[in-house]
Design a protein around this motif. Structure first.
Motif, short mmCIF file in Angstrom:
data_model
loop_
_atom_site.label_atom_id
_atom_site.label_comp_id
_atom_site.label_asym_id
_atom_site.label_seq_id
_atom_site.Cartn_x
_atom_site.Cartn_y
_atom_site.Cartn_z
N PHE A 281 16.83 13.44 -18.94
CA PHE A 281 15.58 14.82 -19.16
C PHE A 281 15.55 15.59 -17.49
CE2 PHE A 281 16.04 11.58 -22.77
CZ PHE A 281 16.46 12.32 -24.17
N PHE A 282 16.00 15.05 -16.92
CA PHE A 282 15.74 15.98 -15.81
C PHE A 282 15.79 16.99 -16.11
CE2 PHE A 282 16.10 17.56 -10.95
CZ PHE A 282 15.70 16.72 -10.13
N PRO A 283 16.14 17.94 -16.59
CA PRO A 283 15.42 19.75 -16.69
C PRO A 283 13.82 19.79 -17.27
CG PRO A 283 17.68 19.49 -17.09
CD PRO A 283 17.54 17.78 -17.04
N LEU A 284 13.88 18.61 -17.69
CA LEU A 284 12.80 18.65 -18.21
C LEU A 284 11.69 18.32 -17.52
CD1 LEU A 284 11.61 19.54 -21.21
CD2 LEU A 284 11.42 16.89 -22.24
N PHE A 285 11.95 17.34 -16.58
CA PHE A 285 11.04 16.72 -15.67
C PHE A 285 10.70 17.86 -14.29
CE2 PHE A 285 11.87 12.66 -17.43
CZ PHE A 285 10.52 12.06 -17.21
N GLU A 286 11.47 18.52 -14.13
CA GLU A 286 11.55 19.62 -13.35
C GLU A 286 10.11 20.76 -12.86
OE1 GLU A 286 15.35 20.28 -10.09
OE2 GLU A 286 15.52 20.87 -12.34
N SER A 287 10.49 20.85 -14.79
CA SER A 287 9.62 22.29 -15.49
C SER A 287 7.69 21.35 -15.05
CB SER A 287 9.77 22.56 -16.21
OG SER A 287 11.27 22.63 -16.20
N SER A 288 7.90 20.38 -13.93
CA SER A 288 6.26 20.06 -14.19
C SER A 288 6.47 19.47 -12.98
CB SER A 288 6.42 18.60 -15.34
OG SER A 288 4.99 18.25 -15.33
N SER A 289 5.17 19.43 -12.27
CA SER A 289 5.44 19.95 -10.51
C SER A 289 4.61 18.23 -10.43
CB SER A 289 4.52 20.74 -9.67
OG SER A 289 3.08 20.90 -10.69
N PHE A 290 3.29 18.25 -11.47
CA PHE A 290 2.60 16.86 -11.77
C PHE A 290 3.60 15.99 -12.01
CE2 PHE A 290 0.00 14.24 -14.20
CZ PHE A 290 -0.82 13.70 -13.46
N SER A 291 4.62 16.11 -12.93
CA SER A 291 5.50 14.73 -13.26
C SER A 291 6.30 14.45 -12.20
CB SER A 291 6.26 15.36 -14.57
OG SER A 291 5.39 15.19 -16.02
N MET A 292 6.67 15.78 -11.68
CA MET A 292 7.52 14.83 -10.42
C MET A 292 6.63 14.73 -9.33
SD MET A 292 10.67 15.94 -11.78
CE MET A 292 11.80 16.94 -9.44
N GLY A 338 14.22 15.97 -6.39
CA GLY A 338 14.42 16.65 -6.70
C GLY A 338 15.77 16.18 -6.25
N ALA A 339 15.86 15.39 -5.97
CA ALA A 339 17.16 14.93 -5.30
C ALA A 339 18.05 14.31 -6.24
CB ALA A 339 16.93 13.78 -4.45
N TYR A 340 18.35 14.97 -7.30
CA TYR A 340 19.23 14.26 -8.52
C TYR A 340 20.90 13.83 -7.93
CZ TYR A 340 22.23 14.32 -12.89
OH TYR A 340 22.69 14.01 -14.38
N VAL A 341 21.30 14.14 -7.52
CA VAL A 341 22.78 13.01 -6.58
C VAL A 341 22.23 12.56 -5.97
CG1 VAL A 341 24.53 14.20 -5.68
CG2 VAL A 341 23.92 15.97 -7.74
N PRO A 342 21.84 12.34 -4.95
CA PRO A 342 21.26 11.58 -4.60
C PRO A 342 20.99 9.50 -5.19
CG PRO A 342 20.58 12.80 -3.21
CD PRO A 342 20.76 13.69 -4.68
N ALA A 343 19.84 9.96 -5.88
CA ALA A 343 19.94 8.95 -7.10
C ALA A 343 20.72 8.19 -7.68
CB ALA A 343 18.56 9.81 -7.84
#
Length: 665
Positions: A281-292, A338-343
């Protein structure tokens, strides 16, 4: 191109193995029958082959493959479908889960050969693998949640596999209950999504379909506050499964299960599920700076907290358990910045070197008489050269030393942190660097205590060992050595082959990054940084050198440090008092002493009181009506006469009133 049938078979083959062992082999043949292991290993081998085919299919098509099979449930406007989602993330996870599970099961044939519940063990492993594969391929969030809960059930069964051990039973209950705490958050997120069904349906979208929920149109429908509520709920589920602070305390206790189970849980299945969930659900998480930011902060706290606890554990498996928690913290931290690929890259490499380390610890325990206490090891490199070199490779990879797999994946996380323009990420970068120092320190503490010096007696001095076996100081049976050799080779080469910085043979530079970024086109790969690589290697090397001085060259320094930092040592020995907070204050004092007493009073006085009041009222009414039933005919005749008179009076009065009304009109 792989077909829908074969993708379903990836899940159903190990599920069928579980059914066959449970319903036919175990009841009718023998609880220790080796046929169960053949059935389980054969099924997972076929699943592994099909997973490779699935990965090749997605690689060649360069797009996700969706199989919307059928509508499962319809409740009003809510339509819940069952299907399969095969995209870059799920195809890579399929290979990780099936390959590690296959090696663990092969290793288990030698490790569990004399166990009385041999068939039950392989049945549970098959179900565990099938559950994780179903979770990875789910196209619907509710479908994902069902497999998510099934993974939790399997972990409970496997952690408490040795049912005669009270510590195993307690650990399995602790794991089950603590992960349920996180799952409540996940469930609330799903329930919250249901309120948007009508809004989504206007746009021909389904809020429960993962492909619909994570696209740009769906994200634009939801407000930032709604996205934050959903993502925090999902992340709470991930905190529970992946053992992140503050729900991490169950993971080290999960070591009560058989060692191959520990390898599977800590490498490719249960704990990886939490990271996978956030990535899904990474695109959803990216839309909330608080969650990130929240994910990043939880990640760095988890890294440092678990790494420091790894320094004081004497049980080799518990050190590795805290190491898992710490590395999962790195993955969550990467997702949070925001480092989706390294994760995902680190999840992949970690699965192999952590499975290697756990299986290596099983070999060590097997040789030392069944104990996992490092105080009774020492000098084992002379007797177990293959296990020693394999374990050393795993430790070097975990520490982030070139050229092993962990170096490449951890370096990408650090590079993304360093290159970020976010001030929070810059501060976290230095803390993450310190985490690399602690990682190499606790891992080479294990190396020096286990493989160097002189052998200190094994289980003969370990009074707490329950399952004792004879001390046999040598590498074990080939079935317990071959899997760790393969894992060691994977740990050496996979890091660079997965994400090479230049084109080599048939692999393009950064092919994994480009492949994973198919779903996230707004992300760009951060180039390899030689400066960051050198700095991180220096920190890791400093940790190795410190471990050499403290645990091999001069043991007296440890005593001096403990004396100087005795208060901090007390905090570490009590695991930051988190278990004390949960078990003594929250559970014993608050739940048992106050909450349970209040609930008991409420049950006795309110719930039972209402029932008793209804009962008493009914009895009173019944008694009064009962008094009217005298059995004397003259009383009944009198009652009838009075009733008839009242009817006539009522009729006459009513008729008079209507006449007056008519006259007035």
């Amino acid at each position: 191109m792989i077909t829908e049938l074969f993708v379903w078979l990836i899940i159903f083959l190990p599920m069928a193995a579980f059914a066959a062992i449970s319903l036919f082999i175990r009841p009718f043949l023998n609880k220790q029958d080796i046929i169960s292991s053949y059935v389980s290993i054969s099924s997972i081998s076929l699943s592994f082959i099909l997973s490779i085919w699935a990965l090749i299919s997605v690689l060649s098509s360069q797009e996700k493959i969706i199989f919307n099979s059928f509508s499962w449930l319809e409740i009003g406007s809510i339509n819940i479908t069952m299907g399969l989602l095969l995209d870059p993330l799920s195809s890579i996870m399929l290979v990780v889960v099936t390959s590690v599970s296959l090696l663990v099961q092969i290793y288990s044939v030698g490790y569990m050969h004399d166990d009385k519940s041999y068939s039950r063990y392989f049945a549970y492993l098959s179900l565990f693998t099938a559950s994780m594969l179903g979770l990875v391929l789910a196209i619907n969030i509710i479908q994902l949640f069902l497999f998510w809960e099934l993974v939790g059930l399997c972990s409970y069964l496997l952690i408490g596999f040795w049912t005669t051990r009270p510590s195993a039973a307690a650990a399995s209950k602790k794991a089950f209950l603590m992960t349920r705490v996180g799952d409540v958050g996940f469930l609330i997120a799903i329930l919250y999504l249901s309120k948007f069904t009508d809004v989504f349906s206007v746009q021909s979208l389904n809020p429960f379909l993962i492909t619909d929920l994570t696209n740009e149109l769906a994200i634009s429908i939801l407000s930032v506050n709604s996205i934050t509520i959903v993502t925090i709920g999902i992340f709470l589920g991930a905190i529970g499964k992946s053992g992140q602070f503050p729900l991490h305390t169950w993971l080290p206790d999960a070591m009560e299960g058989p060692t191959p189970v520990s390898a599977l849980i800590h490498a490719a299945t249960m704990v990886a599920a939490g990271v996978f969930l956030v990535a899904r659900f990474f695109p959803l998480f990216e839309s909330s700076s608080f969650s990130m930011n929240f994910i990043a902060i939880i990640g760095i706290i988890t890294i440092l907290l678990s790494a420091t606890l790894g320094l004081i554990m004497t049980d080799i498996k518990r050190v590795l358990a805290y190491s898992t928690v710490s590395q999962l913290g790195y993955m969550m931290l990467a997702l949070g910045v925001g480092a989706y690929v390294p994760a995902i890259f680190h999840l992949f490499t970690h699965a192999y070197f952590k499975a290697l380390l756990f299986l290596g610890s099983g070999n060590v325990s097997h040789a030392a008489g069944g104990t996992f206490d490092m105080r009774f090891f020492g000098g084992l490199r002379k007797y177990m050269p293959l296990t020693f070199f394999a374990f050393l490779i795993g430790a070097l990879s975990l520490s982030g030393i070139f050229p092993f797999a962990g170096f490449w994946s951890k370096d990408e996380i650090l590079t993304n942190l360093y290159s970020s323009n976010h001030i929070l990420h810059n501060y976290i970068f230095y803390l993450a660097l310190f985490g690399t120092f602690l990682t190499s320190l606790y891992m080479f503490r294990v190396i020096f205590l286990t493989f160097y010096g002189e052998f200190r007696g094994g289980s003969d001095k370990d009074k707490d060992t329950v399952h004792r076996i004879p001390i046999h100081l040598s590498d074990p049976h080939k079935l317990m050595v071959l899997p760790i050799i393969f894992l060691a080779i994977s740990t050496i080469i996979f890091g660079y082959l997965l994400n090479p910085t230049i084109d080599i043979l048939f692999l393009e530079a950064h092919w994994l990054s480009n492949f994973l970024e198919l779903e996230h086109t707004n992300h760009h790969h951060v180039s390899f940084s030689m400066i960051i690589a050198i700095i991180s290697t220096l920190f890791a090397s400093a940790g190795i050198f410190s471990a050499y001085i403290l645990y091999y060259k001069n043991n007296n320094l440890i005593s001096q440090i403990k004396n100087r930092l005795k208060y901090f040592g007390t905090i570490l020995e009590n695991k930051y008092f988190i278990d004390y907070l949960y078990e003594r204050i929250i559970v014993t004092n608050f739940i048992y002493k106050y909450l349970s007493k209040f609930l008991y009073w409420f049950d006795q006085n309110v719930v039972d009181g209402v029932v008793q009041m209804v009962d008493l009222f009914s009895k009173k009414i019944a008694y009064q009506f009962g008094r009217l039933q005298t059995g004397q005919l003259q009383n009944y005749a009198l009652a009838i006469t009075i009733g008839v008179v009242l009817i006539f009076i009522f009729y006459g009065v009513n008729n008079k009133i209507w006449n007056l009304v008519n006259l007035s009109i």
